[in-house]
Design an enzyme around this catalytic site. Structure first.
Site, PDB file in Angstrom:
ATOM      1  N   LYS A 204       1.005   4.134  -2.859  1.00 51.95           N
ATOM      2  CA  LYS A 204       0.615   5.499  -2.519  1.00 51.95           C
ATOM      3  C   LYS A 204       1.732   6.506  -2.775  1.00 51.95           C
ATOM      4  O   LYS A 204       1.479   7.648  -3.163  1.00 51.95           O
ATOM      5  CB  LYS A 204       0.166   5.555  -1.053  1.00 51.95           C
ATOM      6  CG  LYS A 204      -1.190   4.906  -0.793  1.00 51.95           C
ATOM      7  CD  LYS A 204      -2.289   5.537  -1.628  1.00 51.95           C
ATOM      8  CE  LYS A 204      -3.672   5.142  -1.154  1.00 51.95           C
ATOM      9  NZ  LYS A 204      -4.740   5.738  -2.003  1.00 51.95           N
TER      10      LYS A 204
ATOM     11  N   TYR B 164       0.833  -1.204   0.000  1.00 53.84           N
ATOM     12  CA  TYR B 164       0.000   0.000   0.000  1.00 53.84           C
ATOM     13  C   TYR B 164       0.871   1.260   0.000  1.00 53.84           C
ATOM     14  O   TYR B 164       0.635   2.202  -0.766  1.00 53.84           O
ATOM     15  CB  TYR B 164      -0.893  -0.050   1.235  1.00 53.84           C
ATOM     16  CG  TYR B 164      -1.880   1.064   1.401  1.00 53.84           C
ATOM     17  CD1 TYR B 164      -3.062   1.097   0.669  1.00 53.84           C
ATOM     18  CD2 TYR B 164      -1.673   2.071   2.342  1.00 53.84           C
ATOM     19  CE1 TYR B 164      -3.995   2.108   0.853  1.00 53.84           C
ATOM     20  CE2 TYR B 164      -2.591   3.078   2.543  1.00 53.84           C
ATOM     21  CZ  TYR B 164      -3.749   3.099   1.793  1.00 53.84           C
ATOM     22  OH  TYR B 164      -4.665   4.110   1.986  1.00 53.84           O
TER      23      TYR B 164
END
Length: 288
Positions: free
Chosen positions: A170, A166
């Protein structure tokens, strides 16, 4: 101050069937935008699909007097990204705003993380934003106008246990933002990012009691401002949560210069190299 409105403008909000995306879509529509509410209707981990979540948000918007359509295409494929933009063009004739918000979670400690968990998260967050933005880019360039908002995360900016996939995705969105801010400047396209802290379906299990103050509605005002024609910022990152808004930026320390640099001289000067007291802000054609 004059109210920020979006009459005659069209917005695409991905992952808008709930949480932050729903709030963004409803508020943009309330302020006059015609909105494409995109949502695959999957579970938090990305499994399954249904158009019911997107349609429920459209129903809310239309009941309040706004204009919106539902779209269930996946951002994770090139064809899906193109279909989302085509739906906006077919329904409303143009696209002025893109909010890249769609996301999933596949958390695991790095020692336990699988390639499938990495691929799935990058496909939705990073490749997903790339797919939709790539499809909308020629539209915005032709009309010499566009506003794009990326949804990054404190995990990518600062780190968080169990979210290497993640965080990588991001932070990739930030790199993409910096490049597109430069490439889009000549055509009136700005691109910024938010790092939201909010209670949503994706975060409610990990926020606990702290999540009670993190209403997603308190993130949306920053998105609305960044989406407006009067916003001249580009390549900026804003941390937003519980009513607090702060800018996050990439800075470079003054450092040291030594044309005879060695590992030993680096070791001797490392505190001066690291010293954040004097720095230059980097990022984008007008950032800083």
């Amino acid at each position: 101050m004059t109210s920020l409105t979006f009459d005659n403008q069209v917005a695409i909000v991905t992952g808008a069937g709930g949480g932050l995306g729903r709030c963004h879509a409803i508020e943009l529509a309330r302020r006059g935008a015609r909105v494409v509410v995109n949502d695959l209707g999957s579970a938090v981990d990305g499994s399954g699909a249904s158009t019911s979540a997107a349609q429920a948000v459209v129903d809310e918007i239309t009941a309040a007097g706004g204009t919106a359509i539902a779209n269930g295409d996946s951002v994770a494929t090139e064809a899906g990204g193109a279909a989302i933009v085509a739906a906006a063009k077919d329904a409303f004739g143009r696209v002025d705003i893109l909010v890249n918000n769609a996301g999933i979670l596949r958390d695991a400690a790095f020692k336990n993380m699988t390639a499938d968990q990495v691929d799935a998260v990058i496909a939705v967050h990073l490749a997903g934003a790339f797919n939709v933005t790539r499809a909308v880019w020629p539209v915005m360039r032709e009309q010499n106008y566009g506003r794009i908002i990326q949804t990054t995360s404190g995990t990518g900016l600062f780190g968080n246990f169990g979210q290497a996939n993640y965080g990588a995705a991001k932070m990739g969105l930030v790199g993409m933002m910096h490049v597109l801010a430069i490439e889009g400047a000549r055509n009136g396209i700005t691109i910024n990012a938010i790092a939201p802290i909010a209670r949503t379906r994706m975060t409610e299990d990990i926020m606990g009691e702290a999540g009670k103050a993190m209403d997603p509605e308190l993130v949306t005002p920053v998105v609305v401002y960044l989406a407006h024609r009067d916003c001249d910022r580009t390549a900026h990152i804003y941390s937003v949560g519980a009513g607090k808004v702060s800018r996050v930026f990439i800075g470079v320390t003054k450092g040291v210069e030594n044309t005879q640099l060695t590992a030993e001289s680096v070791a001797a000067a490392i505190d001066e190299i690291d010293d954040p007291a004097t720095f230059t802000i980097r990022g984008g054609p007008t950032a800083g």
